[in-house]
Design a protein around this motif. Structure first.
Motif, PDB file in Angstrom:
ATOM      1  N   LEU A 107       0.922  -1.205   0.021  1.00 15.88           N
ATOM      2  CA  LEU A 107       0.029   0.034   0.004  1.00 15.88           C
ATOM      3  C   LEU A 107       1.106   1.508   0.091  1.00 15.88           C
ATOM      4  O   LEU A 107       0.700   2.199  -0.699  1.00 15.88           O
ATOM      5  CB  LEU A 107      -0.953   0.165   1.159  1.00 15.88           C
ATOM      6  N   GLN A 108       1.917   1.418   0.785  1.00 17.20           N
ATOM      7  CA  GLN A 108       2.902   2.308   0.743  1.00 17.20           C
ATOM      8  C   GLN A 108       3.513   2.450  -0.428  1.00 17.20           C
ATOM      9  O   GLN A 108       3.642   3.724  -0.965  1.00 17.20           O
ATOM     10  CB  GLN A 108       3.813   2.045   1.932  1.00 17.20           C
ATOM     11  N   LEU A 109       3.961   1.497  -1.136  1.00 20.97           N
ATOM     12  CA  LEU A 109       4.429   1.527  -2.296  1.00 20.97           C
ATOM     13  C   LEU A 109       3.699   1.944  -3.388  1.00 20.97           C
ATOM     14  O   LEU A 109       4.046   2.636  -4.450  1.00 20.97           O
ATOM     15  CB  LEU A 109       4.990   0.103  -2.824  1.00 20.97           C
ATOM     16  N   THR A 135       1.892   5.937  -7.265  1.00 23.67           N
ATOM     17  CA  THR A 135       0.562   6.688  -7.767  1.00 23.67           C
ATOM     18  C   THR A 135       0.976   8.026  -7.710  1.00 23.67           C
ATOM     19  O   THR A 135       0.601   8.927  -8.712  1.00 23.67           O
ATOM     20  CB  THR A 135      -0.567   6.554  -6.924  1.00 23.67           C
ATOM     21  N   ASP A 136       1.832   8.667  -6.584  1.00 24.66           N
ATOM     22  CA  ASP A 136       2.036  10.100  -6.726  1.00 24.66           C
ATOM     23  C   ASP A 136       3.106  10.430  -7.843  1.00 24.66           C
ATOM     24  O   ASP A 136       3.234  11.691  -8.051  1.00 24.66           O
ATOM     25  CB  ASP A 136       2.740  10.453  -5.138  1.00 24.66           C
ATOM     26  N   PHE A 182      -2.567   1.980 -11.515  1.00 20.54           N
ATOM     27  CA  PHE A 182      -2.823   0.802 -11.359  1.00 20.54           C
ATOM     28  C   PHE A 182      -4.222   0.544 -11.873  1.00 20.54           C
ATOM     29  O   PHE A 182      -5.269   1.109 -11.653  1.00 20.54           O
ATOM     30  CB  PHE A 182      -2.674   0.796  -9.783  1.00 20.54           C
ATOM     31  N   SER A 183      -4.283  -0.905 -12.208  1.00 15.22           N
ATOM     32  CA  SER A 183      -5.489  -1.367 -12.747  1.00 15.22           C
ATOM     33  C   SER A 183      -6.078  -2.430 -11.758  1.00 15.22           C
ATOM     34  O   SER A 183      -7.224  -2.946 -11.849  1.00 15.22           O
ATOM     35  CB  SER A 183      -5.401  -1.927 -14.059  1.00 15.22           C
ATOM     36  N   SER A 184      -5.214  -3.046 -10.827  1.00 12.66           N
ATOM     37  CA  SER A 184      -5.719  -4.277 -10.071  1.00 12.66           C
ATOM     38  C   SER A 184      -5.579  -3.886  -8.557  1.00 12.66           C
ATOM     39  O   SER A 184      -5.094  -2.562  -8.205  1.00 12.66           O
ATOM     40  CB  SER A 184      -4.842  -5.398 -10.487  1.00 12.66           C
ATOM     41  N   LYS A 185      -6.322  -4.723  -8.006  1.00 12.22           N
ATOM     42  CA  LYS A 185      -6.312  -4.568  -6.391  1.00 12.22           C
ATOM     43  C   LYS A 185      -5.268  -5.482  -5.681  1.00 12.22           C
ATOM     44  O   LYS A 185      -5.321  -5.669  -4.621  1.00 12.22           O
ATOM     45  CB  LYS A 185      -7.696  -4.950  -6.057  1.00 12.22           C
ATOM     46  N   GLU A 243       9.929   2.289 -12.615  1.00 10.71           N
ATOM     47  CA  GLU A 243      10.683   3.575 -12.150  1.00 10.71           C
ATOM     48  C   GLU A 243      11.958   3.645 -11.955  1.00 10.71           C
ATOM     49  O   GLU A 243      12.651   4.329 -12.177  1.00 10.71           O
ATOM     50  CB  GLU A 243       9.781   3.703 -10.399  1.00 10.71           C
ATOM     51  N   PHE A 244      12.448   2.409 -11.335  1.00 12.63           N
ATOM     52  CA  PHE A 244      14.007   2.296 -11.475  1.00 12.63           C
ATOM     53  C   PHE A 244      14.485   2.331 -12.661  1.00 12.63           C
ATOM     54  O   PHE A 244      15.742   3.061 -12.946  1.00 12.63           O
ATOM     55  CB  PHE A 244      14.357   1.015 -10.711  1.00 12.63           C
TER      56      PHE A 244
END
Ligand code: M6R
Length: 589
Positions: free
Chosen positions: A91-93, A98-99, A104-107, A119-120
């Motif tokens: 959730l934190q990642l 998201t910021d 994201f498309s899934s849960k 990102e890396f």
């Protein structure tokens, strides 16, 4: 790839998917459903490419739907990832990503993997370095595999607290979370260690330690196992495999989704009256949960056998009643029937289950997933210990919310929770030979008697259920204090009485009950603390167990019963995976 995937279907079967790279383009097909049906519909085996990843899913985060099926991809559509395990910090990642405008498309927790890698890669790192840096950000358990169309000849893989094996072939290399997926293609295998990342091409592979970045050698081993044996990780039955999986499943149960545990605790706190409802083993876990909630959160709850919920409490339910249903499958008819009745009376419905997308998850206002993975053996083993551990965490959260616990007590209990997987490892390493010997002694007996006090009543009940359903030896179980009110009349010389007697506040009383039984000639078996010399002297047969917090004792103390039930079944020539007259999920009233 489809044949290998099919071999893994016994571990998860609610959805499946495949991704390959062809002509520099990532191709993905996935959906909810069984592999063969999806293959017919989506043509998994028609996807072209020299490198690919595939997955068959047992949902842990998010319902079994097309978007939640693996592989998951990044925003650019170049990276695809498959993953087994539970990411604690997803959730934190996800928020961080998201910021940074990732969509994201899934849960699922898994979807953070391709986005984080993307990102890396944006920082200009090569794929291998970016992959290792990405892994350093993941907390939790994983066996994962990743491909990227930027490097079409490379497969990246890593493991932490979840199995992952390299299959070494002639002109190809592959990874799988289970040998079964490899055995048709090669018998040469490399067993990755926790904290290993592997970079594979068709001609070779390199293994890197994620933390240090060091390259390491791991031996290639020749494996001569049948697919059937490999499915059971070398054990003769699924039940034994599942018993031995418990250190890992318990680690995953320590990774409950915090937000959902909080919500569940808040909703429990609002109830004037709280019911814990379950059937069979799940009822026994409810019983343990009621002791935990009472001692930790200072709250009284009613543990109820699901089929008796309506007859006993149906008349008194209302909007201020909260029903926490515990069900491994989430589909047990007695449980769902009780919930439907409660729902019609405006009760708050909560759930603890092992099965995402089950009816229980759909009817619950909030639910927590216990993360035990699929259980094939009809007898519940790893799912019981996970339920007890999950309920203990819920009790702790509620204690905190209600201000019923001091900071030092909270820290101490957290440390006790964290210790459980190691303690279970120790039990499994140590008690096997003793339990086998005990099984030889008990196999000819006509009936067995189990006793316990406090939270150990739930352990005695669970011991009774396991032994009875697998060995067909009739068993009775009582709170030890109750035995003098009637059941003691069955005792005559040689009758086996199994005491669950951990070193808790009831030890002295247990000692008294043991003396009573011995005076009548019972054959006394005691499950007690490994260092309790006095009990050891008294018992005819002693099983010494490591120390844990008294409220957590049903976890290690259930294990000798699981093993006893297993060995009794084998000694009697019965199939421990499929006891007669029973189904894994009982969907009739
Ligand atoms: O899926 P559930 O947890 O609701 O199942 C409840 C019982 O049917 C189940 O625990 C059953 O008693 C098992 N045979 C126990 O080993």
């Amino acid at each position: 790839m489809v044949r290998s995937l099919r071999r893994l279907e016994y571990r998860g079967y609610d959805s499946a998917g495949v991704a390959t790279i062809h002509d520099g383009v990532l191709l993905v097909e996935k959906d909810a459903g069984r592999i063969d049906e999806l293959n017919r519909r989506l043509g998994f085996d028609k996807l072209l490419g020299d490198v690919g990843v595939a997955h068959t899913r047992w949902a842990t985060h998010g319902a079994p739907t097309k978007v939640n099926a693996h592989p998951h991809t990044d925003c650019s559509g170049k990276i695809a990832a498959v993953h087994n395990g539970v990411l604690e910090n997803f959730l934190q990642l996800k928020k961080e990503l998201t910021d940074l405008n990732h969509v994201f498309s899934s849960k699922t927790d898994t979807e953070v993997i391709p986005h984080l890698l993307e990102e890396f890669l944006k920082t200009g790192e090569n794929l291998e370095t970016a992959f290792v840096k990405m892994l350093r950000r993941l907390e939790g358990s994983y066996a994962l595999a990743v491909i990227s169309s930027t490097n079409p000849g490379t497969l990246l893989a890593a493991r932490k607290e979840a199995p992952l094996i390299i299959g070494v072939g002639m002109g190809f290399n592959m990874v799988a979370s289970d040998m079964t997926a490899l055995l048709d293609l090669t018998k040469e295998m490399v067993f990755l260690h926790d904290g290993d990342a592997a970079i594979l091409t068709k001609d070779g592979f390199r293994i890197i330690r994620v933390e240090s970045g060091q390259i390491v050698d791991r031996p290639v081993k020749h494996v001569e196992l049948s697919v059937e044996m490999a499915e059971k990780q070398g054990h003769p039955h699924f039940m034994l495999k599942e018993i031995f999986e418990q250190p890992q499943t318990l680690r995953d149960t320590l990774r409950l989704q915090r937000d959902y545990v909080d919500l569940l605790a808040e909703l429990l706190d609002k109830g004037r009256v709280i019911f814990l409802v379950g059937a069979g083993t799940s009822y026994n876990a409810c019983l343990a949960g009621s002791y935990q909630l009472s001692h930790m959160a200072r709250i009284s709850t009613y543990p109820v056998i699901a089929s008796e919920f309506i007859p006993n409490y149906g008349g008194s339910l209302g909007a201020d009643s909260v029903v926490l249903a515990v069900s491994q499958s989430g589909e047990t008819a007695d449980v769902l029937n009780a919930l439907e009745f409660a729902r019609m009376r405006a009760c708050t419905i909560l759930g603890l289950t092992n099965t995402v997308g089950s009816t229980l998850t759909r009817v619950s206002r909030a639910y927590v997933l216990q993360n035990s993975g699929p259980e094939i053996g009809v007898a519940a083993t790893k799912t019981f210990t996970s339920q007890v551990l999950a309920l203990a965490q819920i009790a702790l959260r509620l204690a905190r919310l209600r201000g019923k616990i001091a900071q030092f007590e909270m820290d101490e209990f957290k440390a006790e929770l964290a210790k459980v997987p190691r303690v279970v490892e120790e039990v499994l390493a140590r008690c096997g030979p003793d339990v086998q010997e005990l099984a030889q002694i008990l196999a000819p007996k006509n009936f067995l008697f189990m006793l316990g006090r406090g939270v150990s009543v739930s352990t005695a009940y669970e011991g009774r259920l396991k032994v009875m359903e697998l060995s067909y030896i009739p068993c009775i179980a009582y709170p030890a204090g109750e035995s003098k009110h009637g059941p003691i009349s069955v005792i005559e010389p040689g009758v086996p009485v199994l005491f669950v007697a951990p070193p808790d506040e009831y030890r002295k009383l247990n000692l008294g009950s043991i003396m009573e039984m011995k005076a009548r000639g019972a054959y006394v078996v005691v499950l007690g603390d490994a260092a309790d010399e006095e009990l050891k002297q008294l018992a005819d047969f002693y099983i010494g167990l490591p120390r844990v917090h008294p409220l957590l004792t049903p976890i290690p103390y259930a294990i000798p019963f699981q093993l006893l039930a297993y060995h009794l079944a084998v000694l009697k020539g019965l199939d421990p995976d499929k006891p007669r007259n029973l189904a894994k999920s009982v969907t009739v009233l």
